[in-house]
Design a protein around this motif. Structure first.
Motif, PDB file in Angstrom:
ATOM      1  N   HIS A 109       0.682  -1.471  -0.027  1.00 42.04           N
ATOM      2  CA  HIS A 109      -0.354   0.081  -0.086  1.00 42.04           C
ATOM      3  C   HIS A 109       1.041   0.885   0.268  1.00 42.04           C
ATOM      4  O   HIS A 109       0.445   2.251  -0.635  1.00 42.04           O
ATOM      5  CB  HIS A 109      -0.893   0.193   1.098  1.00 42.04           C
ATOM      6  N   ASN A 110       1.522   0.920   0.747  1.00 37.31           N
ATOM      7  CA  ASN A 110       3.159   2.227   0.833  1.00 37.31           C
ATOM      8  C   ASN A 110       3.364   2.968  -0.717  1.00 37.31           C
ATOM      9  O   ASN A 110       3.243   4.115  -1.356  1.00 37.31           O
ATOM     10  CB  ASN A 110       3.811   2.294   2.031  1.00 37.31           C
ATOM     11  N   SER A 115       3.623   5.442  -5.958  1.00 39.92           N
ATOM     12  CA  SER A 115       3.388   6.211  -7.032  1.00 39.92           C
ATOM     13  C   SER A 115       2.013   6.647  -7.618  1.00 39.92           C
ATOM     14  O   SER A 115       2.272   7.556  -8.219  1.00 39.92           O
ATOM     15  CB  SER A 115       2.797   4.451  -7.529  1.00 39.92           C
ATOM     16  N   ILE A 116       0.682   6.370  -6.480  1.00 34.55           N
ATOM     17  CA  ILE A 116      -0.284   7.428  -7.727  1.00 34.55           C
ATOM     18  C   ILE A 116      -0.155   9.022  -7.182  1.00 34.55           C
ATOM     19  O   ILE A 116      -0.284   9.776  -7.816  1.00 34.55           O
ATOM     20  CB  ILE A 116      -1.681   7.140  -5.951  1.00 34.55           C
ATOM     21  N   PHE A 122       3.690  14.378 -11.158  1.00 32.24           N
ATOM     22  CA  PHE A 122       3.868  14.346 -12.280  1.00 32.24           C
ATOM     23  C   PHE A 122       2.722  14.823 -13.736  1.00 32.24           C
ATOM     24  O   PHE A 122       3.294  16.032 -14.670  1.00 32.24           O
ATOM     25  CB  PHE A 122       4.158  13.304 -13.001  1.00 32.24           C
ATOM     26  N   ARG A 123       1.712  14.777 -13.432  1.00 33.31           N
ATOM     27  CA  ARG A 123       0.085  15.057 -14.333  1.00 33.31           C
ATOM     28  C   ARG A 123       0.706  17.215 -14.038  1.00 33.31           C
ATOM     29  O   ARG A 123       0.521  17.471 -15.060  1.00 33.31           O
ATOM     30  CB  ARG A 123      -0.636  14.603 -13.975  1.00 33.31           C
TER      31      ARG A 123
END
Length: 137
Positions: A109-110, A115-116, A122-123
Motif C-alpha cells: 500500500h505504501n 506511485s499515485i 507529474f501530471r
C-alpha cells in the motif's frame, strides 16, 4: 495610553492578517490543485468515453441484427444453435489465469500511494508546462 492600545490593536490585526493570508494561500493552492486534477481527469476521460460510445453503438447494431436473425429462425421453425468461438474459450482461460495471478499478489500500500502521488505530481508539472507554453505563444 490610548495610543499604545491603538498601536497594540494594529499590531494584533497585522499579525492576524498575516496568519489569515498564509492560510488563504494554502487553501487557494489546494483548491487549484483539485481543479487541475479534475481538468486532467476530464481531458483523459473524454477520448475513452468517445471510444466507449462508438463500441456501444456497434454492439447495439450487432444485438439488433441478432434479434432479427432469431425472429427469422423462430418464424421458420428453426431451433437457434448456440455457437462458441475458440476466442470465447481463450478468454475464459485467460480470465482464470489472470484471477489466479491476482490472488497470489501481496499488495504494498505504501508503494501504491507513493506511485499515485508521483503520478499526480507529474501530471501537475505537465499541466504547468503546457500552461507556460500556451502563455508564451
Amino acid at each position: 495610553s490610548s495610543g499604545i492600545n491603538a498601536e497594540y490593536g494594529i499590531n494584533s490585526m497585522n499579525s492576524t492578517f498575516e496568519k489569515l493570508k498564509d492560510s488563504l494561500k494554502n487553501v487557494m493552492k489546494e483548491e487549484l490543485e483539485i481543479i487541475v486534477n479534475e481538468e486532467q481527469f476530464l481531458e483523459d476521460e473524454e477520448p475513452m468515453l468517445e471510444d466507449a460510445t462508438i463500441k456501444c453503438e456497434e454492439l447495439t447494431k450487432i444485438m439488433t441484427t441478432l434479434k432479427k436473425v432469431s425472429l427469422m429462425q423462430k418464424e421458420q421453425g428453426i431451433k437457434p444453435v448456440s455457437i462458441y468461438t475458440s476466442s470465447e474459450y481463450d478468454i475464459m482461460e485467460e480470465r482464470s489465469n489472470v484471477m489466479a495471478a491476482i490472488s497470489t499478489l501481496i499488495p504494498n500500500h505504501n508503494e501504491r500511494l507513493q506511485s499515485i502521488q508521483a503520478t499526480e505530481e507529474f501530471r501537475a508539472a505537465q499541466k504547468k508546462i503546457r500552461q507556460i507554453g500556451k502563455a508564451t505563444m
